[in-house]
Write a protein that holds these residues in place. Structure first.
Motif, mmCIF file in Angstrom:
data_model
loop_
_atom_site.group_PDB
_atom_site.id
_atom_site.type_symbol
_atom_site.label_atom_id
_atom_site.label_comp_id
_atom_site.label_asym_id
_atom_site.label_seq_id
_atom_site.Cartn_x
_atom_site.Cartn_y
_atom_site.Cartn_z
ATOM 1 N N VAL A 184 0.831 -1.383 -0.093
ATOM 2 C CA VAL A 184 -0.053 0.131 0.164
ATOM 3 C C VAL A 184 0.863 1.129 0.019
ATOM 4 N N GLN A 185 0.722 2.136 -0.651
ATOM 5 C CA GLN A 185 1.182 3.710 -0.612
ATOM 6 C C GLN A 185 1.325 4.160 0.606
ATOM 7 N N PRO A 186 2.131 4.961 0.956
ATOM 8 C CA PRO A 186 2.020 5.999 2.227
ATOM 9 C C PRO A 186 0.662 6.971 2.014
ATOM 10 N N GLY A 187 0.182 6.780 3.241
ATOM 11 C CA GLY A 187 -1.300 7.534 3.250
ATOM 12 C C GLY A 187 -2.395 6.428 3.139
ATOM 13 N N GLY A 188 -2.189 5.481 2.438
ATOM 14 C CA GLY A 188 -3.173 4.737 2.241
ATOM 15 C C GLY A 188 -3.850 3.736 3.290
ATOM 16 N N SER A 189 -4.831 2.929 3.031
ATOM 17 C CA SER A 189 -5.679 2.106 4.090
ATOM 18 C C SER A 189 -5.480 0.815 3.614
ATOM 19 N N LEU A 190 -5.822 -0.111 4.625
ATOM 20 C CA LEU A 190 -5.728 -1.407 4.774
ATOM 21 C C LEU A 190 -6.344 -2.074 5.843
ATOM 22 N N ARG A 191 -7.326 -3.159 5.673
ATOM 23 C CA ARG A 191 -7.814 -3.846 6.618
ATOM 24 C C ARG A 191 -7.505 -5.104 6.804
ATOM 25 N N LEU A 192 -6.916 -5.547 8.091
ATOM 26 C CA LEU A 192 -6.400 -6.905 8.283
ATOM 27 C C LEU A 192 -7.580 -7.543 8.920
ATOM 28 N N SER A 193 -7.669 -8.941 8.385
ATOM 29 C CA SER A 193 -8.509 -9.806 9.316
ATOM 30 C C SER A 193 -7.904 -10.895 10.025
ATOM 31 N N CYS A 194 -8.566 -11.250 11.071
ATOM 32 C CA CYS A 194 -7.986 -12.372 12.103
ATOM 33 C C CYS A 194 -9.046 -13.211 12.297
ATOM 34 N N THR A 195 -9.192 -14.561 11.615
ATOM 35 C CA THR A 195 -10.452 -15.508 11.641
ATOM 36 C C THR A 195 -9.802 -16.470 12.727
ATOM 37 N N ALA A 196 -10.840 -16.521 13.723
ATOM 38 C CA ALA A 196 -10.641 -17.548 14.754
ATOM 39 C C ALA A 196 -11.305 -18.691 14.841
ATOM 40 N N SER A 197 -10.926 -19.667 15.393
ATOM 41 C CA SER A 197 -11.672 -20.878 15.421
ATOM 42 C C SER A 197 -11.116 -21.837 16.713
ATOM 43 N N GLY A 198 -12.294 -22.442 17.452
ATOM 44 C CA GLY A 198 -12.033 -23.183 18.671
ATOM 45 C C GLY A 198 -12.147 -22.231 19.636
ATOM 46 N N PHE A 199 -12.604 -20.958 19.386
ATOM 47 C CA PHE A 199 -12.996 -20.349 20.610
ATOM 48 C C PHE A 199 -13.689 -19.092 19.982
ATOM 49 N N ASN A 200 -14.317 -18.100 20.909
ATOM 50 C CA ASN A 200 -15.018 -16.743 20.297
ATOM 51 C C ASN A 200 -14.229 -15.593 20.789
ATOM 52 N N VAL A 201 -14.041 -14.928 19.579
ATOM 53 C CA VAL A 201 -13.278 -13.599 19.933
ATOM 54 C C VAL A 201 -13.710 -12.604 20.990
ATOM 55 N N ASP A 202 -15.027 -12.776 21.112
ATOM 56 C CA ASP A 202 -15.683 -11.839 21.978
ATOM 57 C C ASP A 202 -15.494 -12.293 23.540
ATOM 58 N N SER A 203 -15.137 -13.425 23.613
ATOM 59 C CA SER A 203 -15.096 -13.990 25.060
ATOM 60 C C SER A 203 -13.580 -13.967 25.877
ATOM 61 N N THR A 204 -12.721 -13.156 24.878
ATOM 62 C CA THR A 204 -11.332 -13.313 25.497
ATOM 63 C C THR A 204 -10.942 -11.628 25.049
ATOM 64 N N PHE A 205 -9.589 -11.438 25.616
ATOM 65 C CA PHE A 205 -8.980 -10.328 25.082
ATOM 66 C C PHE A 205 -8.374 -10.308 23.894
ATOM 67 N N MET A 206 -8.227 -9.749 22.762
ATOM 68 C CA MET A 206 -7.493 -10.076 21.518
ATOM 69 C C MET A 206 -6.443 -8.549 21.265
ATOM 70 N N SER A 207 -5.286 -9.346 21.028
ATOM 71 C CA SER A 207 -4.294 -8.269 20.985
ATOM 72 C C SER A 207 -3.665 -8.262 19.299
#
Lengths: 119, 107
Positions: free
Chosen positions: A12-35
């Protein structure tokens, strides 16, 4: 045990945007802290952001105001929205399950996704 | 933000040796400290949480001590698989902060 898979990295160029995804399995992302943690080429680990179970978020000073974290609980995905990207944001980005809420540490990590900010 | 000072930055040792890595926090962080191992091209791996608790599946030759501002990671009877980079991480308060890392290589 749980598994995490990051995606969405790229060039991506400087000043641009990007969205990263992190797909979880085996547990719920809303049941724990995530970093999110990143590592610039040849450098050490840098903590980037945290989302608590209640949805409150915290950020490193270096990304505050530019990055934001969100979750899609129905799809069990964590996101890192990155805006106003700078050359120094070039890094491998990891998501991690953070068990601080129960006295533990970051016990499950993804393989990482690479972000390159360059013109 | 809390600063974590880790030392040494690099260390050479032999199989069978005992090594110690230290981290010092800029303020009292109770026992809110973890130790992580990272190998080239791989994600970090949790070794120790809450300063002295061994993560499930981690060999008992790894141990952690300390509270307040001073912490140590000790690896007894070094094995070939232990040569890696080690980081401490304070999770007492956000923003969390890592130490600078200690690269452990074979003498």
């Amino acid at each position: 045990e749980g598994q995490l898979v990051e995606s969405g990295g790229g060039l991506v160029q400087p000043g641009g945007s990007l969205r990263l995804s992190c797909t979880a399995s085996g547990f719920n992302v809303d049941s724990t802290f995530m970093s999110w943690v990143r590592q610039a080429p040849g450098k050490g680990l840098e903590w980037v952001s945290l989302i608590y179970t209640g949805g409150i978020t915290d950020y490193a000073e270096s990304v505050k105001g530019r990055f934001s974290v969100s979750r899609d609980n129905s799809k069990n995905i964590l996101f890192l929205h990155m805006n106003s990207l700078r050359l120094e944001d070039t890094a491998v980005y990891y998501c991690a399950r953070d068990l601080k809420w129960q006295g533990g540490g970051m016990d499950v990590w993804g393989l990482g996704t690479t972000v390159i900010v360059s013109s | 933000a809390i600063q974590m000072t880790q030392s040494p930055s690099s260390l050479s040792a032999s199989v069978g040796d005992r090594v110690t890595i230290t981290c010092r926090a800029s303020q009292d962080i109770r026992n809110d400290l973890g130790w992580y191992q990272q190998k080239p091209g791989k994600a970090p791996k949790l070794l120790i949480f809450a300063a002295s608790h061994l993560q499930s599946g981690v060999p008992s030759r790894f141990s952690g001590t300390g509270s307040g501002t001073d912490f140590t990671l000790t690896i007894s009877d070094l094995q070939p698989d232990d040569f890696a980079t080690y980081y401490c991480l304070q999770d007492y308060d956000a923003p969390y902060t890592f130490g600078q890392g200690t690269r452990l290589d074979i003498k």
